[in-house]
Design a protein around this motif. Structure first.
Motif, PDB file in Angstrom:
ATOM      1  N   THR A 108       0.821  -1.218   0.000  1.00 11.44           N
ATOM      2  CA  THR A 108       0.000   0.000   0.000  1.00 11.44           C
ATOM      3  C   THR A 108       0.852   1.263   0.000  1.00 11.44           C
ATOM      4  O   THR A 108       0.639   2.179  -0.815  1.00 11.44           O
ATOM      5  N   VAL A 109       1.805   1.339   0.899  1.00 12.40           N
ATOM      6  CA  VAL A 109       2.627   2.552   1.024  1.00 12.40           C
ATOM      7  C   VAL A 109       3.389   2.810  -0.266  1.00 12.40           C
ATOM      8  O   VAL A 109       3.385   3.927  -0.809  1.00 12.40           O
ATOM      9  N   ASP A 110       4.064   1.787  -0.790  1.00 16.28           N
ATOM     10  CA  ASP A 110       4.878   1.963  -1.992  1.00 16.28           C
ATOM     11  C   ASP A 110       4.027   2.364  -3.196  1.00 16.28           C
ATOM     12  O   ASP A 110       4.434   3.214  -4.000  1.00 16.28           O
ATOM     13  N   VAL A 111       2.851   1.759  -3.334  1.00 17.59           N
ATOM     14  CA  VAL A 111       1.995   2.070  -4.477  1.00 17.59           C
ATOM     15  C   VAL A 111       1.499   3.512  -4.417  1.00 17.59           C
ATOM     16  O   VAL A 111       1.543   4.236  -5.419  1.00 17.59           O
ATOM     17  N   LEU A 112       1.027   3.954  -3.263  1.00 17.40           N
ATOM     18  CA  LEU A 112       0.533   5.327  -3.158  1.00 17.40           C
ATOM     19  C   LEU A 112       1.649   6.343  -3.392  1.00 17.40           C
ATOM     20  O   LEU A 112       1.439   7.376  -4.037  1.00 17.40           O
ATOM     21  N   GLY A 122      -1.225  -1.781 -17.078  1.00 14.18           N
ATOM     22  CA  GLY A 122      -0.189  -1.002 -17.741  1.00 14.18           C
ATOM     23  C   GLY A 122       0.784  -0.273 -16.849  1.00 14.18           C
ATOM     24  O   GLY A 122       1.720   0.345 -17.348  1.00 14.18           O
ATOM     25  N   PHE A 123       0.584  -0.324 -15.542  1.00  9.80           N
ATOM     26  CA  PHE A 123       1.529   0.294 -14.630  1.00  9.80           C
ATOM     27  C   PHE A 123       2.678  -0.681 -14.353  1.00  9.80           C
ATOM     28  O   PHE A 123       2.439  -1.882 -14.184  1.00  9.80           O
ATOM     29  N   SER A 124       3.884  -0.154 -14.258  1.00 10.71           N
ATOM     30  CA  SER A 124       5.023  -1.006 -13.898  1.00 10.71           C
ATOM     31  C   SER A 124       5.926  -0.247 -12.939  1.00 10.71           C
ATOM     32  O   SER A 124       6.242   0.926 -13.142  1.00 10.71           O
ATOM     33  N   LEU A 125       6.324  -0.919 -11.876  1.00  7.64           N
ATOM     34  CA  LEU A 125       7.232  -0.311 -10.910  1.00  7.64           C
ATOM     35  C   LEU A 125       8.638  -0.284 -11.492  1.00  7.64           C
ATOM     36  O   LEU A 125       9.131  -1.280 -12.010  1.00  7.64           O
ATOM     37  N   SER A 126       9.282   0.868 -11.393  1.00 10.08           N
ATOM     38  CA  SER A 126      10.636   0.994 -11.911  1.00 10.08           C
ATOM     39  C   SER A 126      11.646   0.828 -10.805  1.00 10.08           C
ATOM     40  O   SER A 126      11.295   0.901  -9.624  1.00 10.08           O
ATOM     41  N   ARG A 135       1.535  -8.540  -2.914  1.00  5.50           N
ATOM     42  CA  ARG A 135       1.661  -7.765  -4.149  1.00  5.50           C
ATOM     43  C   ARG A 135       0.322  -7.555  -4.843  1.00  5.50           C
ATOM     44  O   ARG A 135       0.273  -7.285  -6.032  1.00  5.50           O
ATOM     45  N   GLY A 136      -0.762  -7.621  -4.112  1.00  4.26           N
ATOM     46  CA  GLY A 136      -2.061  -7.519  -4.752  1.00  4.26           C
ATOM     47  C   GLY A 136      -2.275  -6.227  -5.516  1.00  4.26           C
ATOM     48  O   GLY A 136      -2.791  -6.226  -6.646  1.00  4.26           O
ATOM     49  N   LEU A 137      -1.902  -5.105  -4.919  1.00  4.57           N
ATOM     50  CA  LEU A 137      -2.085  -3.816  -5.580  1.00  4.57           C
ATOM     51  C   LEU A 137      -1.109  -3.649  -6.747  1.00  4.57           C
ATOM     52  O   LEU A 137      -1.492  -3.176  -7.822  1.00  4.57           O
ATOM     53  N   VAL A 138       0.131  -4.038  -6.521  1.00  2.00           N
ATOM     54  CA  VAL A 138       1.139  -3.944  -7.594  1.00  2.00           C
ATOM     55  C   VAL A 138       0.703  -4.761  -8.802  1.00  2.00           C
ATOM     56  O   VAL A 138       0.761  -4.287  -9.949  1.00  2.00           O
ATOM     57  N   ASP A 139       0.238  -5.989  -8.571  1.00  2.61           N
ATOM     58  CA  ASP A 139      -0.176  -6.849  -9.678  1.00  2.61           C
ATOM     59  C   ASP A 139      -1.422  -6.308 -10.377  1.00  2.61           C
ATOM     60  O   ASP A 139      -1.550  -6.400 -11.605  1.00  2.61           O
ATOM     61  N   ALA A 140      -2.356  -5.745  -9.595  1.00  2.00           N
ATOM     62  CA  ALA A 140      -3.569  -5.186 -10.195  1.00  2.00           C
ATOM     63  C   ALA A 140      -3.236  -4.012 -11.106  1.00  2.00           C
ATOM     64  O   ALA A 140      -3.788  -3.880 -12.211  1.00  2.00           O
ATOM     65  N   LEU A 141      -2.321  -3.180 -10.662  1.00  2.00           N
ATOM     66  CA  LEU A 141      -1.917  -2.038 -11.484  1.00  2.00           C
ATOM     67  C   LEU A 141      -1.113  -2.497 -12.696  1.00  2.00           C
ATOM     68  O   LEU A 141      -1.269  -1.955 -13.799  1.00  2.00           O
ATOM     69  N   ALA A 142      -0.254  -3.493 -12.490  1.00  2.00           N
ATOM     70  CA  ALA A 142       0.555  -3.998 -13.605  1.00  2.00           C
ATOM     71  C   ALA A 142      -0.334  -4.545 -14.721  1.00  2.00           C
ATOM     72  O   ALA A 142      -0.025  -4.388 -15.906  1.00  2.00           O
ATOM     73  N   ALA A 143      -1.433  -5.179 -14.345  1.00  2.86           N
ATOM     74  CA  ALA A 143      -2.353  -5.730 -15.349  1.00  2.86           C
ATOM     75  C   ALA A 143      -3.028  -4.642 -16.178  1.00  2.86           C
ATOM     76  O   ALA A 143      -3.597  -4.930 -17.236  1.00  2.86           O
TER      77      ALA A 143
END
Length: 233
Positions: A116-120, A229-233, A219-227
């Motif tokens: 949560t913290v990293d995504v926001l 088009g978002f990607s963590l750099s 990684r639920g939020l990270v994976d949802a965003l990745a699906a």
């Protein structure tokens, strides 16, 4: 994190960004009318009913049934409805339902999911507008403030403040309009296909996450965003 398709991401609160996490100590002084301790299965069911209510609880008196239907629109009705539900669920000793209900309002009872913290922070860093859209009858801003996240959310569309309950599109519309974005450039992330998926009626994209215990969803939020088009750099 990049995704040119979207200008904003909306998040549900409970089961999406945060999870209500019980503590065994809450039940240490609670017992049923016969004096027996509240067993672990009943504890789990009580917590589930407080955080993932589905439908109308059985055997509620008429005034409590009315309060239940309006619970996310008015803090007083929310309290009345949940106290009635807890009492009917086994906490009939005076003061015990009140004790457990107060835990829901305590920011310390809510735990962020691991990402949560990293995504926001990542969304804020790239200028993506962020909203929280929640069926809730208390001010969850204090929960995010506890973790230094309150100002990373640009707008809070809370049902008791807006006067509408998901999947009513008015709640999503309040967030979209306040953020100054278009619905078709907005992604809604939530744990309910019915409630949060109601955002699709406005043209939003929707990503479903599972409301698992925090340790089981790193990684639920990270994976949802990745699906989308978002990607963590």
């Amino acid at each position: 994190m990049t995704a040119s398709t979207f200008d904003a991401v909306l998040f549900d609160f409970s089961g999406t960004l945060f999870r209500f996490t019980e503590n065994d100590e809450w039940f240490a002084d609670l017992h049923d009318e016969s004096g027996d301790d509240i067993d672990i299965h009943t504890q789990a069911e009580l917590v589930r009913r407080m955080t993932q209510p589905v439908g109308l609880p059985a055997d509620l008196p008429d005034d409590a049934r009315i309060a239940w239907k309006q619970r996310d629109l008015d803090p007083a009705q929310h309290r009345r409805a949940y106290l009635a539900m807890l009492r009917r669920s086994g906490l009939s000793v005076p003061g015990h339902a009140e004790s457990l209900y107060e835990r829901v309002l305590d920011p310390a009872s809510w735990q962020p999911y691991p990402d949560t913290v990293d995504v926001l922070k990542a969304l804020s860093d790239i200028g993506i507008r962020v909203g929280v859209v929640s069926n809730i009858a208390f001010d969850l801003r204090d929960v995010l403030a506890r973790y230094g996240l309150r100002d990373l959310v640009d707008y809070y569309a809370l049902s008791y403040e807006v006067g509408a309950i998901k999947p009513d599109v008015r709640l999503f519309r309040a967030a979209i309009d306040a953020l100054g974005v278009e619905a078709d450039r907005t992604l809604m992330v939530g744990d309910s296909e019915e409630a949060d998926g109601g955002s699709r009626a406005l043209g939003c994209a929707f990503a479903l996450v599972e409301p698992l215990p925090t340790a089981e969803r790193p990684r639920g939020l990270v994976d949802a965003l990745a699906a989308h088009g978002f990607s963590l750099s």
